[in-house]
Motif scaffolding. Sequence first.
Motif, short mmCIF file in Angstrom:
data_model
loop_
_atom_site.label_atom_id
_atom_site.label_comp_id
_atom_site.label_asym_id
_atom_site.label_seq_id
_atom_site.Cartn_x
_atom_site.Cartn_y
_atom_site.Cartn_z
N SER A 65 0.85 -1.19 0.00
CA SER A 65 0.00 0.00 0.00
C SER A 65 0.88 1.24 0.00
O SER A 65 2.06 1.20 0.36
CB SER A 65 -0.94 0.00 1.21
N PHE A 66 0.30 2.35 -0.40
CA PHE A 66 1.05 3.61 -0.47
C PHE A 66 1.28 4.14 0.94
O PHE A 66 0.35 4.26 1.75
CB PHE A 66 0.28 4.65 -1.28
N GLU A 67 2.55 4.45 1.23
CA GLU A 67 2.89 5.00 2.55
C GLU A 67 2.92 6.52 2.50
O GLU A 67 2.17 7.20 3.19
CB GLU A 67 4.25 4.46 3.00
N LYS A 68 3.77 7.07 1.63
CA LYS A 68 3.86 8.53 1.48
C LYS A 68 3.73 8.90 0.01
O LYS A 68 4.27 8.22 -0.86
CB LYS A 68 5.20 9.05 2.01
N ILE A 82 -2.86 19.56 -7.03
CA ILE A 82 -2.30 18.35 -7.65
C ILE A 82 -2.93 17.10 -7.05
O ILE A 82 -3.33 16.18 -7.77
CB ILE A 82 -0.77 18.33 -7.46
N ARG A 83 -3.05 17.06 -5.73
CA ARG A 83 -3.54 15.85 -5.07
C ARG A 83 -5.00 15.55 -5.42
O ARG A 83 -5.40 14.39 -5.44
CB ARG A 83 -3.37 15.99 -3.55
N ARG A 84 -5.80 16.58 -5.68
CA ARG A 84 -7.20 16.30 -5.99
C ARG A 84 -7.38 15.64 -7.36
O ARG A 84 -8.45 15.11 -7.65
CB ARG A 84 -8.02 17.60 -5.92
N GLU A 85 -6.34 15.68 -8.20
CA GLU A 85 -6.40 15.00 -9.49
C GLU A 85 -5.92 13.55 -9.41
O GLU A 85 -6.08 12.80 -10.37
CB GLU A 85 -5.54 15.75 -10.52
N LEU A 86 -5.33 13.16 -8.27
CA LEU A 86 -4.79 11.81 -8.15
C LEU A 86 -5.89 10.79 -7.97
O LEU A 86 -6.94 11.07 -7.37
CB LEU A 86 -3.83 11.74 -6.97
N ARG A 87 -5.66 9.60 -8.50
CA ARG A 87 -6.58 8.50 -8.32
C ARG A 87 -5.98 7.41 -7.43
O ARG A 87 -6.39 6.26 -7.46
CB ARG A 87 -6.99 7.93 -9.68
N VAL A 88 -4.99 7.80 -6.61
CA VAL A 88 -4.42 6.96 -5.57
C VAL A 88 -4.28 7.80 -4.31
O VAL A 88 -4.16 9.03 -4.39
CB VAL A 88 -3.05 6.38 -5.98
N GLU A 89 -4.31 7.15 -3.15
CA GLU A 89 -4.20 7.87 -1.88
C GLU A 89 -3.29 7.11 -0.93
O GLU A 89 -3.11 5.90 -1.05
CB GLU A 89 -5.58 8.04 -1.23
N GLU A 90 -2.72 7.86 0.02
CA GLU A 90 -1.91 7.23 1.07
C GLU A 90 -2.77 6.27 1.87
O GLU A 90 -3.90 6.57 2.24
CB GLU A 90 -1.31 8.31 1.98
#
Length: 465
Positions: A65-68, A82-90
């Motif tokens: 899983s994504f850590e940082k 930028i983060r609101r366009e991502l389709r992955v999350e920590e």
Amino acid sequence: LFKTIKSKRNDVFSNTAIRKDVSLLTEKFANQGYAYADISPETSVDSKNLLVHLTFEIDKKKQVSFEKIQVVGNTKTRDKVIRRELRVEEGELYSASGLNKSRDRLKRTGYFKEVDLNTSRGNTDEKINLDIKVEEAPTGAFTFGMGYSSLEKVVGSASISDRNLFGLGYHGLLRFNMGSETKSFKLSFTDPYFLGYPLSAGVDLYNEKIEVFDSYSYKIKGGGLRFGKELTEKLRIDMMYKLETVDVYNVMPDASIYIKEQRGKKTTSAISFTPSIDTRDDFYNPTRGGRHSLLVQNAGGILGGDNYFVKFYGETSWFFPMPWNTVLNLRGKIGIIEPYSGREVPIYEKFFAGGIDTIRGFEYGKAGPIDWPSGDPLGSENMVVFNAELIFPLAREIGLKGAVFWDIGKGFDQFKNITPLKTGVGFGIRWFSPFGPFRIDIGFNLNPKEGEKSNVVEFTAGSVF
């Protein structure tokens, strides 16, 4: 898994096909959190029966899983934009398709020249870090355009805009038209994430004065409210309400009866819906994919106002990569407007075929009905346009490109008058220069009629900051 791979029993053996199957299986597991899955194809040959037995040895390893998730390179754009366009999350499971969608969405914003996503091991074998490196593009622009026609002589326009205002992703536009016979002002603002929700909202205010025609002139004052929503990664829908007052004046005594009936002030109250699909691979220089939209608009009726009509306007644009780094762009436009309740279509709502955005080689509006003897374009209730353009590199190191094109279409009121179509061919230059995008097109009318020019030259240029 058997549904995922493309190789089937009794197919001719192919190393290329096996490599593709390995990629498909790797992606399949990567979308379920298995970032380090190892797929090994093992083969054994039955020489007697001329068969190859194929086994995919799969070692999924552990889910990660994504850590940082860290962002670097953004000197202007806020991290949250930028983060609101991502389709992955920590904290979420690793997803290869999520990373690809994130990269595509960031590139489609137009805020960045380059977007690189790199992963590294986290504090444990079950954690992975994501580093997003961006190179920001100049999103602010001061642009000017200039052209020449028998209608407007030399005409220029200027605008100042920013697609990433204050680094918050706001879109702002202030535009002036400085032509001697055409003056306009427009102020526009859009928030693509209104109040933090994935819903865009915007407002427009505008004032135009059009005096390019010999037989009449008109003024427009109005404004609009806009809302939009992404339905999928590629599909969105936009809604707009506009309210404007149009004053037709300076109607000449020798103008047609239709133009004389347009004299005076009228109000248009209209609402429109525009679904659109965008599959282009790049915001600045697309080489594949396309963009397609359809506007459906209703004016009058329960909305009030003086003008009653229904308008349909569709656009499609396709990009195809071709040999020698060339790109083929095929575009089409079709428009239909119909009045109701015994009203006529106002001239300023009609379609004007001809010019740099429709059929090159013709002056603005002159690939449609003409008012004689003034020679002014009357606009049309129907329009169909097709453009084919081949774009090729001239000097790749400075971004200079050439283009050859073929345009065909027409503006017409009745479908029985759709033929003969108007045709133009020509060539042009495309350059994303240090001073901004530059475009020049030289169009030739293949069969000029009375009142039509044999060629028309138009260009636009701008500078970015």
